[in-house]
Motif scaffolding. Structure first.
Motif, PDB file in Angstrom:
ATOM      1  N   LEU A 102       0.803  -1.193   0.021  1.00  0.00           N
ATOM      2  CA  LEU A 102      -0.033   0.161  -0.181  1.00  0.00           C
ATOM      3  C   LEU A 102       0.924   1.236   0.210  1.00  0.00           C
ATOM      4  O   LEU A 102       0.547   2.144  -0.604  1.00  0.00           O
ATOM      5  CB  LEU A 102      -0.956  -0.021   1.247  1.00  0.00           C
ATOM      6  CG  LEU A 102      -2.020  -1.069   1.195  1.00  0.00           C
ATOM      7  CD1 LEU A 102      -2.707  -0.857   2.579  1.00  0.00           C
ATOM      8  CD2 LEU A 102      -3.036  -0.509  -0.005  1.00  0.00           C
ATOM      9  N   LEU A 103       1.787   1.391   0.748  1.00  0.00           N
ATOM     10  CA  LEU A 103       2.871   2.743   1.030  1.00  0.00           C
ATOM     11  C   LEU A 103       3.386   2.553  -0.579  1.00  0.00           C
ATOM     12  O   LEU A 103       3.738   4.011  -0.978  1.00  0.00           O
ATOM     13  CB  LEU A 103       3.893   2.312   2.178  1.00  0.00           C
ATOM     14  CG  LEU A 103       3.285   2.693   3.223  1.00  0.00           C
ATOM     15  CD1 LEU A 103       4.285   2.197   4.561  1.00  0.00           C
ATOM     16  CD2 LEU A 103       2.910   4.096   3.853  1.00  0.00           C
ATOM     17  N   SER A 104       4.059   1.571  -1.119  1.00  0.00           N
ATOM     18  CA  SER A 104       4.919   1.971  -2.283  1.00  0.00           C
ATOM     19  C   SER A 104       3.763   2.388  -3.369  1.00  0.00           C
ATOM     20  O   SER A 104       3.944   3.326  -4.104  1.00  0.00           O
ATOM     21  CB  SER A 104       5.349   0.489  -2.779  1.00  0.00           C
ATOM     22  OG  SER A 104       4.607  -0.524  -3.219  1.00  0.00           O
ATOM     23  N   GLY A 105       2.537   1.830  -3.470  1.00  0.00           N
ATOM     24  CA  GLY A 105       1.604   2.354  -4.140  1.00  0.00           C
ATOM     25  C   GLY A 105       1.252   3.778  -4.201  1.00  0.00           C
ATOM     26  O   GLY A 105       1.049   4.794  -4.982  1.00  0.00           O
ATOM     27  N   ALA A 106       0.617   3.968  -2.718  1.00  0.00           N
ATOM     28  CA  ALA A 106       0.472   5.454  -2.474  1.00  0.00           C
ATOM     29  C   ALA A 106       1.359   6.512  -2.738  1.00  0.00           C
ATOM     30  O   ALA A 106       1.107   7.630  -3.099  1.00  0.00           O
ATOM     31  CB  ALA A 106      -0.043   5.278  -1.095  1.00  0.00           C
TER      32      ALA A 106
END
Length: 166
Positions: A102-106
Protein backbone atom coordinates in the motif's frame (compact mmCIF):
# COMPACT_ATOMS: atom_id res chain seq x y z
CA UNK A 1 -2.34 11.56 -13.83
CA UNK A 2 -4.88 9.03 -15.00
CA UNK A 3 -5.66 5.71 -13.36
CA UNK A 4 -3.66 3.56 -15.78
CA UNK A 5 -0.54 5.66 -15.18
CA UNK A 6 -1.04 5.33 -11.43
CA UNK A 7 -1.43 1.55 -11.79
CA UNK A 8 1.82 1.30 -13.76
CA UNK A 9 3.52 3.56 -11.20
CA UNK A 10 2.25 1.44 -8.31
CA UNK A 11 3.42 -1.78 -9.94
CA UNK A 12 6.83 -0.31 -10.76
CA UNK A 13 7.18 1.09 -7.23
CA UNK A 14 6.22 -2.24 -5.65
CA UNK A 15 8.71 -4.06 -7.90
CA UNK A 16 11.39 -1.54 -6.93
CA UNK A 17 10.64 -1.95 -3.21
CA UNK A 18 10.77 -5.71 -3.68
CA UNK A 19 14.17 -5.26 -5.33
CA UNK A 20 15.55 -3.20 -2.42
CA UNK A 21 14.28 -5.34 0.44
CA UNK A 22 14.03 -9.06 0.91
CA UNK A 23 10.53 -9.13 -0.54
CA UNK A 24 7.84 -11.76 -0.22
CA UNK A 25 9.03 -15.22 -1.19
CA UNK A 26 5.86 -17.29 -1.50
CA UNK A 27 3.31 -16.75 -4.25
CA UNK A 28 0.48 -15.86 -1.86
CA UNK A 29 2.60 -13.18 -0.16
CA UNK A 30 3.69 -11.82 -3.55
CA UNK A 31 0.07 -11.61 -4.71
CA UNK A 32 -0.91 -9.70 -1.57
CA UNK A 33 2.13 -7.41 -1.86
CA UNK A 34 1.67 -6.55 -5.55
CA UNK A 35 -2.14 -6.36 -5.20
CA UNK A 36 -1.69 -3.91 -2.32
CA UNK A 37 0.74 -1.92 -4.47
CA UNK A 38 -1.86 -1.63 -7.22
CA UNK A 39 -4.61 -0.73 -4.73
CA UNK A 40 -2.36 1.80 -2.99
CA UNK A 41 -1.66 3.45 -6.34
CA UNK A 42 -5.36 4.29 -6.70
CA UNK A 43 -6.35 5.02 -3.08
CA UNK A 44 -5.24 8.67 -2.85
CA UNK A 45 -7.92 9.53 -5.41
CA UNK A 46 -10.61 8.79 -2.82
CA UNK A 47 -11.03 12.58 -2.93
CA UNK A 48 -12.23 12.44 -6.54
CA UNK A 49 -15.76 10.96 -6.87
CA UNK A 50 -15.24 10.05 -10.55
CA UNK A 51 -12.00 8.13 -9.95
CA UNK A 52 -11.90 4.34 -9.56
CA UNK A 53 -11.51 4.66 -5.77
CA UNK A 54 -14.18 7.36 -5.66
CA UNK A 55 -16.70 5.23 -7.55
CA UNK A 56 -16.09 2.32 -5.14
CA UNK A 57 -16.70 4.54 -2.09
CA UNK A 58 -19.27 7.03 -3.42
CA UNK A 59 -20.54 8.55 -0.17
CA UNK A 60 -17.13 8.71 1.49
CA UNK A 61 -15.55 10.13 -1.67
CA UNK A 62 -18.19 12.84 -1.99
CA UNK A 63 -17.70 13.75 1.67
CA UNK A 64 -13.89 13.97 1.32
CA UNK A 65 -14.22 15.94 -1.91
CA UNK A 66 -16.60 18.50 -0.37
CA UNK A 67 -14.74 18.76 2.95
CA UNK A 68 -11.17 18.93 1.63
CA UNK A 69 -11.11 19.17 -2.17
CA UNK A 70 -8.96 17.29 -4.66
CA UNK A 71 -5.25 16.61 -4.07
CA UNK A 72 -5.21 17.89 -0.51
CA UNK A 73 -5.53 15.58 2.51
CA UNK A 74 -5.38 12.31 0.53
CA UNK A 75 -2.32 13.54 -1.33
CA UNK A 76 -0.42 14.53 1.80
CA UNK A 77 1.77 13.22 4.57
CA UNK A 78 -1.42 12.77 6.60
CA UNK A 79 -2.64 10.09 4.20
CA UNK A 80 0.71 8.28 4.28
CA UNK A 81 0.65 8.45 8.10
CA UNK A 82 -2.91 7.06 8.11
CA UNK A 83 -1.88 4.14 5.90
CA UNK A 84 1.03 3.39 8.25
CA UNK A 85 -1.18 3.67 11.34
CA UNK A 86 -3.93 1.45 9.89
CA UNK A 87 -1.55 -1.21 8.60
CA UNK A 88 0.39 -1.26 11.88
CA UNK A 89 -2.84 -2.28 13.60
CA UNK A 90 -3.20 -5.38 11.39
CA UNK A 91 -2.13 -8.71 12.81
CA UNK A 92 -1.92 -11.34 10.12
CA UNK A 93 0.68 -13.25 8.16
CA UNK A 94 0.20 -10.69 5.36
CA UNK A 95 0.46 -7.49 7.43
CA UNK A 96 3.89 -6.43 6.18
CA UNK A 97 3.00 -7.30 2.59
CA UNK A 98 -0.11 -5.12 2.84
CA UNK A 99 1.75 -2.29 4.57
CA UNK A 100 4.67 -2.06 2.15
CA UNK A 101 2.52 -2.72 -0.90
CA UNK A 102 0.00 0.00 0.00
CA UNK A 103 2.78 2.45 0.88
CA UNK A 104 4.73 1.86 -2.32
CA UNK A 105 1.59 2.37 -4.41
CA UNK A 106 0.36 5.42 -2.48
CA UNK A 107 3.75 7.12 -2.50
CA UNK A 108 4.10 6.50 -6.23
CA UNK A 109 0.68 8.13 -6.68
CA UNK A 110 1.79 11.25 -4.83
CA UNK A 111 5.04 11.46 -6.79
CA UNK A 112 3.21 11.10 -10.11
CA UNK A 113 0.59 13.72 -9.22
CA UNK A 114 3.38 16.07 -8.14
CA UNK A 115 4.56 15.76 -11.76
CA UNK A 116 1.36 17.40 -13.06
CA UNK A 117 0.71 21.10 -13.55
CA UNK A 118 -1.59 21.22 -10.46
CA UNK A 119 0.85 19.46 -8.15
CA UNK A 120 -0.18 18.28 -4.66
CA UNK A 121 -0.55 19.78 -1.19
CA UNK A 122 1.87 17.39 0.49
CA UNK A 123 2.04 19.45 3.71
CA UNK A 124 -1.74 19.75 4.01
CA UNK A 125 -3.27 21.59 5.87
CA UNK A 126 -0.54 24.06 4.91
CA UNK A 127 -1.85 25.49 1.59
CA UNK A 128 1.43 25.05 -0.25
CA UNK A 129 1.47 23.12 -3.53
CA UNK A 130 4.40 20.91 -4.49
CA UNK A 131 5.13 20.41 -8.16
CA UNK A 132 8.08 18.82 -9.88
CA UNK A 133 10.15 21.13 -12.08
CA UNK A 134 9.41 18.62 -14.85
CA UNK A 135 5.65 18.33 -15.10
CA UNK A 136 2.95 17.49 -17.61
CA UNK A 137 -0.76 17.89 -18.11
CA UNK A 138 -3.02 15.00 -17.09
CA UNK A 139 -4.05 12.99 -20.15
CA UNK A 140 -1.34 14.40 -22.39
CA UNK A 141 0.88 12.43 -24.76
CA UNK A 142 3.71 12.98 -22.28
CA UNK A 143 1.67 11.20 -19.61
CA UNK A 144 1.07 8.34 -22.04
CA UNK A 145 4.84 8.08 -22.56
CA UNK A 146 5.44 8.13 -18.79
CA UNK A 147 2.89 5.34 -18.37
CA UNK A 148 4.65 3.27 -21.04
CA UNK A 149 8.05 3.82 -19.45
CA UNK A 150 6.66 2.78 -16.04
CA UNK A 151 5.14 -0.34 -17.57
CA UNK A 152 8.45 -1.32 -19.17
CA UNK A 153 10.32 -0.64 -15.91
CA UNK A 154 7.83 -2.76 -13.94
CA UNK A 155 8.04 -5.61 -16.44
CA UNK A 156 11.84 -5.55 -16.46
CA UNK A 157 12.03 -5.57 -12.66
CA UNK A 158 9.45 -8.35 -12.39
CA UNK A 159 11.22 -10.41 -15.04
CA UNK A 160 14.54 -9.94 -13.29
CA UNK A 161 13.12 -10.94 -9.91
CA UNK A 162 10.71 -13.70 -10.86
CA UNK A 163 11.81 -15.22 -14.14
CA UNK A 164 15.55 -15.04 -13.87
CA UNK A 165 15.65 -15.16 -10.03
CA UNK A 166 18.61 -12.80 -10.01
Amino acid sequence: MKGNTHLMGGLAAAALVNEWVDGPASLDHQLVFYGAGLLGSLLPDLCHPNSWAGRKTKLFSKFVSKAFGHRTVTHSWLFIAAVIWLTNSLHSAYSLNLKYGLLSGAISHLILDACTSRGIQFLYPVPLRFRSPLYTKTGSSTETAVSGILMIAALLLLAKQHIFNI
